[in-house]
Design an enzyme around this catalytic site. Structure first.
Site, PDB file in Angstrom:
ATOM      1  N   ASP A  28      -7.948   3.950  11.350  1.00  0.00           N
ATOM      2  CA  ASP A  28      -8.444   3.446  10.063  1.00  0.00           C
ATOM      3  C   ASP A  28      -9.831   2.828  10.207  1.00  0.00           C
ATOM      4  OD1 ASP A  28      -8.285   2.993   7.353  1.00  0.00           O
ATOM      5  OD2 ASP A  28      -7.105   1.154   7.532  1.00  0.00           O
ATOM      6  N   HIS A  45     -16.106   9.650   8.963  1.00  0.00           N
ATOM      7  CA  HIS A  45     -15.110  10.614   9.434  1.00  0.00           C
ATOM      8  C   HIS A  45     -15.686  11.465  10.568  1.00  0.00           C
ATOM      9  CE1 HIS A  45     -12.633   9.285   6.246  1.00  0.00           C
ATOM     10  NE2 HIS A  45     -13.226   9.934   5.269  1.00  0.00           N
ATOM     11  N   LEU A 139      -0.124  16.225  28.156  1.00  0.00           N
ATOM     12  CA  LEU A 139      -0.028  15.398  26.951  1.00  0.00           C
ATOM     13  C   LEU A 139       0.419  16.243  25.748  1.00  0.00           C
ATOM     14  CD1 LEU A 139      -0.776  12.709  25.403  1.00  0.00           C
ATOM     15  CD2 LEU A 139      -3.015  13.756  25.017  1.00  0.00           C
TER      16      LEU A 139
HETATM   17  C1  IPE Z   1      -3.744   5.099   6.696  1.00  0.00           C
HETATM   18  O1  IPE Z   1      -5.011   4.693   6.321  1.00  0.00           O
HETATM   19  C2  IPE Z   1      -3.696   6.600   6.751  1.00  0.00           C
HETATM   20  C3  IPE Z   1      -4.414   7.201   7.866  1.00  0.00           C
HETATM   21  C4  IPE Z   1      -5.012   6.554   8.811  1.00  0.00           C
HETATM   22  C5  IPE Z   1      -4.421   8.632   7.862  1.00  0.00           C
HETATM   23  P1  IPE Z   1      -5.368   4.437   4.791  1.00  0.00           P
HETATM   24  O2  IPE Z   1      -6.765   3.955   4.753  1.00  0.00           O
HETATM   25  O3  IPE Z   1      -5.060   5.641   3.978  1.00  0.00           O
HETATM   26  O4  IPE Z   1      -4.327   3.300   4.407  1.00  0.00           O
HETATM   27  P2  IPE Z   1      -4.443   2.094   3.392  1.00  0.00           P
HETATM   28  O5  IPE Z   1      -4.848   2.672   2.079  1.00  0.00           O
HETATM   29  O6  IPE Z   1      -5.476   1.163   3.930  1.00  0.00           O
HETATM   30  O7  IPE Z   1      -3.086   1.480   3.393  1.00  0.00           O
HETATM   31  C1  IPE Z   2      -9.390   6.449   8.094  1.00  0.00           C
HETATM   32  O1  IPE Z   2     -10.505   5.828   7.578  1.00  0.00           O
HETATM   33  C2  IPE Z   2      -9.404   7.948   7.889  1.00  0.00           C
HETATM   34  C3  IPE Z   2      -8.378   8.448   6.956  1.00  0.00           C
HETATM   35  C4  IPE Z   2      -7.519   7.730   6.293  1.00  0.00           C
HETATM   36  C5  IPE Z   2      -8.357   9.869   6.744  1.00  0.00           C
HETATM   37  P1  IPE Z   2     -10.615   5.476   6.038  1.00  0.00           P
HETATM   38  O2  IPE Z   2     -11.235   6.645   5.351  1.00  0.00           O
HETATM   39  O3  IPE Z   2      -9.332   5.022   5.498  1.00  0.00           O
HETATM   40  O4  IPE Z   2     -11.662   4.290   6.096  1.00  0.00           O
HETATM   41  P2  IPE Z   2     -11.598   2.913   5.304  1.00  0.00           P
HETATM   42  O5  IPE Z   2     -10.251   2.341   5.510  1.00  0.00           O
HETATM   43  O6  IPE Z   2     -11.868   3.235   3.876  1.00  0.00           O
HETATM   44  O7  IPE Z   2     -12.677   2.076   5.930  1.00  0.00           O
HETATM   45 MG    MG Z   3      -8.437   3.192   5.340  1.00  0.00          MG
END
Ligand code: IPE
Ligand code: IPE
Ligand code: MG
Length: 248
Positions: A28, A45, A139
């Site tokens: 995240d 990303h 792995l």
């Molecule tokens: C969790 O992250 C999902 C992934 C890492 C794929 P999100 O950014 O979607 O989760 P929330 O919205 O902070 O709970």
């Molecule tokens: C995690 O980073 C990637 C996915 C959930 C696909 P986020 O896109 O959720 O990044 P934040 O949480 O908005 O910073």
């Molecule tokens: Mg996120």
């Protein structure tokens, strides 16, 4: 880009002797990483893919058996179409460009989630990559794609109910093993360690059944900055935990 490996402290002997069998990661913070730099979210990303590469490599080197990466949740379908499209494109590209290294490192690929909802080109690439790596036994990299913990449990209940209805299973025979055998994760042990980056203290619908006794490490590091040193730090933290599983 400079490599972290030269400056990374080695893993302590205790941590090496006490490695988790299964590491799961909620990756995240990509969006926030980009925002901090005044960049579009997708740039986060793109850099996050580099972290995936680094962490998969490091887990392979250490001899960790299972690595589950939460790459896309069922809830993530609600994001703007542009962002979803870019994520899918990066995923397919990652699979294509990494195939050689994954194979050299003896990595096997598995997928959990609603694969049928992914775009055709991603499904194709997943199939190709899985087939090419099928005979490897190092792995096991498990990608959670269009994954939702509640969805997984609902699907399991549906299958179990159908078996009961068909007379293949008695209600009294349903126990924890039976439930676990109907989850996407039926072939893998439960995670020992769950890492979440970016400081959020929540599970966001990840592996709800499987994490009942998993150790959590939450790090403020945003995913694009999470590399080998941060992984090592999480493993050291895991080593300091005392897992009791409800015992004394
Ligand atoms: C969790 O992250 C999902 C992934 C890492 C794929 P999100 O950014 O979607 O989760 P929330 O919205 O902070 O709970
Ligand atoms: C995690 O980073 C990637 C996915 C959930 C696909 P986020 O896109 O959720 O990044 P934040 O949480 O908005 O910073
Ligand atoms: Mg996120």
């Amino acid at each position: 880009m400079s490599s972290h490996s030269a400056s990374a402290p080695a893993l302590s002997a205790q941590a090496k002797a006490n490695l988790p069998v299964h590491v799961a990661i909620i990756m995240d913070g990509n969006g926030r990483w980009a925002k901090e730099r005044g960049l579009p979210r997708v740039e986060g990303h793109r850099h996050g893919v580099e972290s995936v590469r680094a962490v998969v490599r490091a887990c392979g080197e250490l001899g960790i058996k299972y690595l589950t990466l939460y790459a896309f949740s069922v809830e993530n379908w609600n994001r703007p179409k542009d962002e979803v499209d870019t994520l899918m494109k990066y995923l397919a590209r990652f699979l294509k460009t990494e195939l050689g290294e994954l194979h050299r490192n003896n990595v096997r690929l598995e997928v959990i989630g609603q694969v049928y909802r992914l775009p055709e080109f991603v499904q194709e690439q997943l199939k190709k990559t899985q087939a090419a790596l099928a005979k490897n036994n190092g792995l096991t990299l498990i990608l959670a794609l269009s994954y939702g913990g509640r969805t997984e449990i609902v699907e399991a209940i549906r299958t179990i109910a159908a078996k009961v209805k068909a007379g293949q299973l008695e209600p009294e025979e349903i126990n924890e093993q039976v439930v676990a055998q109907h989850l996407y994760t039926r072939h893998y042990p439960d995670p020992d360690l769950l890492i979440r980056t970016s400081g959020e203290m929540r599970v966001s619908n990840f592996l709800l059944w499987q994490i009942s006794y998993t150790e959590f490490v939450v790090t403020p590091t945003l995913w694009p900055d999470f590399r080998k040193p941060q992984l090592y730090a999480a493993l050291e933290e895991y080593t300091r935990r005392h897992r009791r599983f409800g015992g004394v």
